[in-house]
Design a protein around this motif. Structure first.
Motif, PDB file in Angstrom:
ATOM      1  N   GLN A  89       0.833  -1.196   0.000  1.00  0.00           N
ATOM      2  CA  GLN A  89       0.000   0.000   0.000  1.00  0.00           C
ATOM      3  C   GLN A  89       0.872   1.252   0.000  1.00  0.00           C
ATOM      4  O   GLN A  89       2.015   1.230   0.468  1.00  0.00           O
ATOM      5  N   SER A 106      -7.136   0.564  10.329  1.00  0.00           N
ATOM      6  CA  SER A 106      -6.658  -0.334   9.280  1.00  0.00           C
ATOM      7  C   SER A 106      -5.598   0.319   8.412  1.00  0.00           C
ATOM      8  O   SER A 106      -4.843  -0.367   7.722  1.00  0.00           O
ATOM      9  N   TYR A 107      -5.532   1.655   8.420  1.00  0.00           N
ATOM     10  CA  TYR A 107      -4.622   2.363   7.536  1.00  0.00           C
ATOM     11  C   TYR A 107      -3.438   2.985   8.273  1.00  0.00           C
ATOM     12  O   TYR A 107      -2.737   3.823   7.713  1.00  0.00           O
ATOM     13  N   LEU A 146       0.516   6.785   7.430  1.00  0.00           N
ATOM     14  CA  LEU A 146      -0.749   6.208   6.976  1.00  0.00           C
ATOM     15  C   LEU A 146      -0.552   5.464   5.664  1.00  0.00           C
ATOM     16  O   LEU A 146       0.416   5.712   4.929  1.00  0.00           O
ATOM     17  N   MET A 147      -1.472   4.546   5.365  1.00  0.00           N
ATOM     18  CA  MET A 147      -1.424   3.782   4.130  1.00  0.00           C
ATOM     19  C   MET A 147      -2.725   3.976   3.356  1.00  0.00           C
ATOM     20  O   MET A 147      -3.781   4.149   3.950  1.00  0.00           O
ATOM     21  N   THR A 148      -2.616   3.924   2.030  1.00  0.00           N
ATOM     22  CA  THR A 148      -3.805   3.954   1.188  1.00  0.00           C
ATOM     23  C   THR A 148      -3.649   2.927   0.071  1.00  0.00           C
ATOM     24  O   THR A 148      -2.534   2.598  -0.346  1.00  0.00           O
ATOM     25  N   SER A 149      -4.771   2.412  -0.407  1.00  0.00           N
ATOM     26  CA  SER A 149      -4.771   1.534  -1.571  1.00  0.00           C
ATOM     27  C   SER A 149      -4.847   2.415  -2.809  1.00  0.00           C
ATOM     28  O   SER A 149      -5.916   2.876  -3.186  1.00  0.00           O
ATOM     29  N   VAL A 171     -10.140   7.461   4.825  1.00  0.00           N
ATOM     30  CA  VAL A 171      -8.939   7.004   5.525  1.00  0.00           C
ATOM     31  C   VAL A 171      -8.733   7.790   6.813  1.00  0.00           C
ATOM     32  O   VAL A 171      -8.491   7.217   7.874  1.00  0.00           O
ATOM     33  N   GLN A 214      -9.178   7.340  -0.200  1.00  0.00           N
ATOM     34  CA  GLN A 214      -8.414   6.481  -1.094  1.00  0.00           C
ATOM     35  C   GLN A 214      -9.284   6.052  -2.269  1.00  0.00           C
ATOM     36  O   GLN A 214     -10.515   5.984  -2.149  1.00  0.00           O
TER      37      GLN A 214
END
Length: 246
Positions: A89, A106-107, A146-149, A171, A214
């Motif tokens: 991600q 989750s992110y 942080l993470m994003t798809s 997010v 996202q």
């Protein structure tokens, strides 16, 4: 040995947190500045680095058990360099200030150990039992990764221009924003995906701040469960806030 792969070498940086590439985070540890990271997110490290499961208070365990929202973290300490990633991600660094940031746990890939986290609830304006969602409120002074798809969209929220976001795509957002959870229909079908539109619940943001979106409603998968392995990496698709869970 020769290969174009050697063009993907380590990126040198004086910063504690640095984006090694869009999907990989580099964290430098100096011996007195522990970092909390998502369990299982370490893909490589150099130096004398220790990894320990982060202790959860009874209140944190109860909040996670009752809401599905919470962070299963490991503490990274010592001297060296740690590389963190999760399911390829995209990684983004955010400076948390006194206003705080609200995120879907989750992110979250990593955060400064000095930051404080608390599960809070966003109530549906329709008051439908079980429709409220939960999010993680992060306060203090420090950084969070942080993470994003896919590459995200940062939407500005102003008093003159409020923003609506699909509840499966949000997010993070500025904690001071006022949030309402709503659906486009007032009928009893609001509890399920509506007809042929495929749309469900959405969050409406009002005030002054930002909302990070996202380009995906798939990861983490709907109804994923917290746990080890892939389920633990994907996380739980719980969201939402404004009232501290207790």
């Amino acid at each position: 040995m020769q290969s174009p792969l050697f063009h993907h070498g380590e990126q040198q940086s004086q910063e504690r947190y640095a984006i090694q590439n869009p999907q990989l985070l580099r964290v430098a540890l100096a011996g007195n500045d522990d970092v909390l990271a998502r369990k299982g997110a370490m893909v490589a490290f150099q130096g004398m680095v220790d990894f320990d499961g982060e202790y959860q208070t009874g209140r944190q365990r109860r909040a996670e058990g009752n809401t599905g929202e919470g962070l299963s973290l490991m503490r990274c300490s010592g001297q060296g360099t740690v590389y963190l990633a999760n399911l390829a991600q995209y990684v983004h660094l955010v400076d948390v200030d006194h206003e705080g940031i609200t995120v879907d746990s989750s992110y979250v890939l990593a955060l400064d150990s000095a930051l404080h986290t608390e599960v809070i609830a966003v109530d549906s304006q329709y008051g439908i039992s079980g429709s409220g969602k939960y999010q993680l409120n992060i306060t203090g002074q420090g950084k969070v990764a942080l993470m994003t798809s896919g590459r995200p969209l940062m939407m500005r929220v102003t008093p003159e221009s409020y923003v609506n976001v699909d509840a499966d795509a949000i997010v993070a957002w500025s904690t001071p924003l006022r949030v309402q959870m709503q659906a486009q229909t007032h009928s009893s079908s609001a509890l399920r995906r509506r007809g042929n539109t495929g749309e469900g619940w959405e969050l409406s943001f009002l005030g002054q701040g930002f909302a990070l979106v996202q380009p995906s409603e798939v990861m983490p998968p709907q109804n994923a469960q917290l746990g080890e392995g892939l389920r633990g990496q994907f996380g739980n698709n719980g969201q939402n806030q404004n009232n501290a869970w207790s």
